[in-house]
Scaffold this active site. Structure first.
Site, PDB file in Angstrom:
ATOM      1  N   LEU A   1      40.226  38.954  36.612  1.00  6.33           N
ATOM      2  CA  LEU A   1      41.129  39.821  35.863  1.00  6.33           C
ATOM      3  C   LEU A   1      42.422  39.868  36.656  1.00  6.33           C
ATOM      4  CD1 LEU A   1      38.841  42.849  34.903  1.00  6.33           C
ATOM      5  CD2 LEU A   1      39.800  41.156  33.355  1.00  6.33           C
ATOM      6  N   ASP A   2      43.538  39.913  35.965  1.00 12.35           N
ATOM      7  CA  ASP A   2      44.832  39.992  36.633  1.00 12.35           C
ATOM      8  C   ASP A   2      44.882  41.205  37.549  1.00 12.35           C
ATOM      9  OD1 ASP A   2      45.654  37.864  35.050  1.00 12.35           O
ATOM     10  OD2 ASP A   2      46.665  39.155  33.593  1.00 12.35           O
ATOM     11  N   PHE A   3      45.747  41.139  38.539  1.00 13.66           N
ATOM     12  CA  PHE A   3      46.002  42.251  39.452  1.00 13.66           C
ATOM     13  C   PHE A   3      46.322  43.518  38.669  1.00 13.66           C
ATOM     14  CE2 PHE A   3      49.135  44.618  42.071  1.00 13.66           C
ATOM     15  CZ  PHE A   3      48.364  44.860  43.187  1.00 13.66           C
TER      16      PHE A   3
END
Length: 155
Positions: free
Chosen positions: A41-43
């Site tokens: 998952l993206d930051f």
């Protein structure tokens, strides 16, 4: 071993970070030794992240050749029209090529934990929620897909 972890906003999906200053990572959550994320998952995204010590399982879940479906609830800026939802279903053109068709539908706002920091709210711009299921895993793909149809991702 398989662990379902609710990744907070602002945390990297890895256990180390070499940037200066270092960002938050999975290392601060006391996860068992030997487990690794089976996906990313993206930051600046939050939600379910699977971690495992089972290499073949991680490969099956993450290798693009297996096209495992991944479902996201996405808060977008704007009010999705039928044409935008249909465009997501048909696949959209991104700068690295067209996406595969996705399952996409409008959903009622889900009951979720508060996000820290809160999502920005603009009284003059509506927001809505989509459920989007993709079978790829390109970098920031969901954000890029919604932006491509004129619906920037908020959460």
């Amino acid at each position: 071993m398989l662990i379902a972890f609710n990744k907070p906003y602002g945390v990297l999906c890895q256990f180390t970070d070499s940037s200066v200053p270092p960002r938050r990572t999975l290392a601060e959550f006391g996860l068992p030794a030997g487990v690794y994320p089976a996906g990313r998952l993206d930051f600046d995204s939050e939600g379910l992240l699977l971690l495992t010590d089972d290499g073949p399982l991680a490969h099956r879940l993450t290798d693009p050749r297996h096209k495992q479906p991944k479902t996201y609830w996405v808060q977008v800026e704007g009010n999705p029209g039928d044409d935008q939802v249909l465009a997501l279903r048909g696949g959209v053109q991104l700068n690295d090529g067209p996406t595969l068709p996705a399952q996409a539908k409008r959903i009622d706002p889900p009951i979720l934990w508060p996000r820290d920091p809160p999502v920005r709210v603009r009284k003059s711009v509506p927001d809505a929620w989509l459920e989007l299921t993709i079978r790829e895993g390109r970098n920031r793909q969901v954000r890029r897909m919604t932006a491509a149809v004129g619906l920037p991702t908020l959460r």
